[in-house]
Design an enzyme around this catalytic site. Structure first.
Site, short mmCIF file in Angstrom:
data_model
loop_
_atom_site.label_atom_id
_atom_site.label_comp_id
_atom_site.label_asym_id
_atom_site.label_seq_id
_atom_site.Cartn_x
_atom_site.Cartn_y
_atom_site.Cartn_z
N LYS A 133 -123.90 -6.89 -30.18
CA LYS A 133 -123.19 -6.76 -28.89
C LYS A 133 -124.00 -5.90 -27.91
O LYS A 133 -124.18 -6.27 -26.75
CB LYS A 133 -121.82 -6.12 -29.12
CG LYS A 133 -121.16 -5.61 -27.86
CD LYS A 133 -119.84 -4.93 -28.13
CE LYS A 133 -119.91 -3.49 -28.55
NZ LYS A 133 -120.02 -2.48 -27.50
N ASN A 134 -124.50 -4.76 -28.38
CA ASN A 134 -125.14 -3.82 -27.46
C ASN A 134 -126.54 -4.24 -27.04
O ASN A 134 -127.16 -3.60 -26.18
CB ASN A 134 -125.12 -2.41 -28.06
CG ASN A 134 -123.70 -1.84 -28.08
OD1 ASN A 134 -122.80 -2.38 -27.43
ND2 ASN A 134 -123.49 -0.77 -28.84
N ARG B 35 -117.96 -0.15 -19.75
CA ARG B 35 -119.00 0.63 -19.10
C ARG B 35 -120.32 -0.12 -18.97
O ARG B 35 -121.08 0.09 -18.03
CB ARG B 35 -119.25 1.90 -19.90
CG ARG B 35 -118.11 2.88 -19.84
CD ARG B 35 -118.43 4.03 -20.72
NE ARG B 35 -119.77 4.51 -20.43
CZ ARG B 35 -120.08 5.30 -19.44
NH1 ARG B 35 -119.17 5.72 -18.60
NH2 ARG B 35 -121.34 5.68 -19.26
N CYS C 14 -113.44 7.43 -20.71
CA CYS C 14 -112.85 6.49 -21.66
C CYS C 14 -112.44 7.25 -22.91
O CYS C 14 -112.58 8.48 -22.97
CB CYS C 14 -113.80 5.35 -21.97
SG CYS C 14 -115.25 5.83 -22.85
N ARG D 169 -118.29 10.38 -20.37
CA ARG D 169 -119.36 9.37 -20.24
C ARG D 169 -119.78 9.07 -18.79
O ARG D 169 -119.57 7.97 -18.27
CB ARG D 169 -118.95 8.07 -20.94
CG ARG D 169 -118.71 8.25 -22.41
CD ARG D 169 -118.36 6.96 -23.08
NE ARG D 169 -119.50 6.12 -23.33
CZ ARG D 169 -119.41 4.84 -23.69
NH1 ARG D 169 -118.27 4.26 -23.82
NH2 ARG D 169 -120.50 4.14 -23.92
N ASP E 203 -121.88 5.32 -33.58
CA ASP E 203 -120.98 4.17 -33.74
C ASP E 203 -120.56 3.96 -35.20
O ASP E 203 -119.65 3.16 -35.46
CB ASP E 203 -121.64 2.89 -33.21
CG ASP E 203 -121.85 2.94 -31.70
OD1 ASP E 203 -121.24 3.81 -31.04
OD2 ASP E 203 -122.63 2.13 -31.19
N ILE F 83 -122.89 13.08 -30.12
CA ILE F 83 -123.14 12.21 -28.96
C ILE F 83 -121.91 12.13 -28.05
O ILE F 83 -122.02 12.30 -26.85
CB ILE F 83 -123.54 10.78 -29.40
CG1 ILE F 83 -124.61 10.82 -30.49
CG2 ILE F 83 -123.98 9.94 -28.20
CD1 ILE F 83 -125.96 11.32 -30.06
N ARG G 269 -113.16 -6.32 -28.87
CA ARG G 269 -114.25 -6.10 -27.90
C ARG G 269 -115.61 -6.15 -28.58
O ARG G 269 -116.61 -6.49 -27.94
CB ARG G 269 -114.08 -4.74 -27.22
CG ARG G 269 -112.90 -4.69 -26.27
CD ARG G 269 -112.85 -3.37 -25.57
NE ARG G 269 -114.13 -3.09 -24.92
CZ ARG G 269 -114.38 -2.04 -24.16
NH1 ARG G 269 -113.42 -1.17 -23.93
NH2 ARG G 269 -115.55 -1.86 -23.62
#
Ligand code: EPZ
Length: 432
Positions: free
Chosen positions: A22-23, A94, A118, A123, A306, A328, A397
């Site tokens: 996804k990223n 985002r 969020c 962020r 993540d 993070i 998502r």
């Protein structure tokens, strides 16, 4: 609306195929619209809702895109003709701020809503904006939008305050068509950054150094469409690793890049799991009970933020006490939900102290953010009895067919429609 219902206690066994990242897909789909000649054809695009949202945002900017019968995404950048990104779509994600880099590079003008805070903290996008400004864009913040204009972006030397995946990618996208050379320092080194650079270079960009601290981009006149395959999703792969681990499972995770998972694999081994590595797959053979481990999240190649939440889920039932530090994001809100399942977790600032308990108990729980959702699913797989997970749209998502893939491994998990969001007043009678 839907929820997930899990009957815990099934040992996961079998094989699971990992989808595209996804990223990587999000910035690459945006960057595909930099091409003014030909079309980009993108393979291994994950069908999760964030990817759907970015496609709709590009379409609202005039970009033609469609899926063919093999599931490849076609993107025609030459049709881009608008510079205002719509708030109703951008607010959902985002990553839509990547359109700022695209629009400045292609149109010399961008009006993009500022992403708000969020569920994982505030962020901001200040590093992105400072970078655009240093490349010559004239920027104002008005009515919640970043409004930026320039004749043409100009190459610059820009030191990014701290390792930031989004800033590195957005400025790379912007700099490909800039005049002269852009040197980005203190860049993020995540595999998704490298994937974007390889893709852009295939389109004709001149980018060197992706995957190191310093990335050098010589601006070019134009870019052309190419065919490209997105890398596998290392976070999805890690999620199945931890799901297998908590259930004492034996699972072959296929279609991965093993080098991208070095840190999670070494930590899972430390927790007592046997790991058999192949070139593009890994077999996870878990013990009956995991051993507690300590861990700090860090930018790549460190342990990814993540996967912090999936790992903590595993540690709730491990033998011993784990100390987990999140460096993070502000990403511990979900521990309240794990506590409702019987977990013993104490959070002090950015550190969670997790005392392993022999067994979690199923409970109704609420997803707070995407990876928290993955953690609750993992906890539910091991808990005694039924876990109901609300807020499934957040999991959708970033995970393609999560419950189908887990069912394929023997989990007892189903998606059930709920009546969340129903108009309460419609159910209360009016009496005269
Ligand atoms: C990306 O977010 C990922 N999102 C995140 O994945 C991931 O957790 C994160 O990188 C870290 O690996 C996408 O790729 C779409 P950052 P990003 O800029 O780019 C601060 C998931 O679950 N910062 O690397 O937004 C920031 O607050 C998601 O898939 C600023 O202060 O993260 C954070 O503390 C969640 N100002 C740190 O830098 C800025 O302008 C790193 O963030 C930008 C970032």
């Amino acid at each position: 609306m839907a929820k997930l219902v899990i009957q815990g206690g099934k040992r996961l066994q079998g094989e699971v195929k990992i989808s595209g990242a996804k990223n990587s897909a999000l910035p690459i789909i945006v960057a595909a619209a930099l091409a003014t000649e030909g079309e980009c054809v993108l393979d291994n695009i994950p069908k999760d809702s964030d990817v759907g949202t970015i496609c709709l945002i590009l379409r609202s900017l005039g970009v033609e895109l469609w899926f063919d019968q093999e599931g490849k995404l076609h993107v025609v950048g030459s049709t881009l003709n608008k510079y205002q990104a719509p708030y109703d779509l951008v607010r959902k994600m985002r990553a839509s701020f990547y359109t700022a880099g695209l629009l400045l590079a292609r149109m010399g003008r961008a009006e993009v809503p500022l992403p708000g805070g969020c569920a994982i903290g505030s962020r901001p996008v200040d590093f992105h904006i400072r970078g655009f400004s240093q490349m010559g864009a004239d920027i104002t913040i008005e009515h919640g939008f970043m409004k930026a204009t320039c004749d043409k972006l100009i190459g610059t030397n820009y030191y990014i305050n701290r390792s930031s995946v989004g800033t590195t990618m957005n400025l790379m996208i912007a700099a490909t068509l800039a005049e002269g050379t852009t040197v980005l320092e203190n860049c993020a080194k995540e595999p998704e950054v490298v994937d974007l650079a390889i893709f852009l270079n295939g389109m004709g960009a001149q980018i060197r150094g992706a995957g190191t601290d310093i990335i050098r981009i010589e601006g070019v006149e134009k870019l052309r469409g190419i065919e490209y395959t997105i890398i596998p999703d290392r976070i999805e792969a890690g999620t199945y690793m931890f799901a297998a681990a908590i259930t004492g499972g034996d699972v072959l995770i296929k279609d991965i890049v093993i080098e991208h998972l070095r840190s999670p694999l070494s930590k899972i081994e430390e927790a007592g799991v046997v790991v058999e590595k192949g070139a593009t797959e890994v077999r996870i053979i878990a013990p009956e009970r995991l051993t507690a481990i300590d861990l700090e999240t860090a930018p790549y190649p460190g342990f990814p933020t993540d996967l912090q939440q999936p790992l903590v889920a595993c540690m709730t039932v491990a033998d011993g006490t784990s100390v987990i530090t999140e460096n993070i994001f502000d990403r511990f809100r979900y521990v309240d939900e794990l506590r409702r399942m019987g977990a013993d977790i104490k959070v002090e600032r950015e550190t969670a102290i997790v005392r392993g308990v022999p067994q979690l108990t199923g409970a109704p729980v609420e997803v707070t953010d995407l990876r928290a959702g993955a953690a609750l699913v993992i906890a539910g797989l091991a808990a005694a009895g039924t876990t109901e997970i609300y807020g499934l749209d957040i999991i959708d998502r970033g995970y393609e067919r999560l419950e189908d893939k887990l069912r394929g491994l023997g989990a007892d998990i189903k998606r059930v429609e709920t009546h969340e969001g129903i108009d309460a007043f419609a159910q209360i009678e009016t009496r005269v």
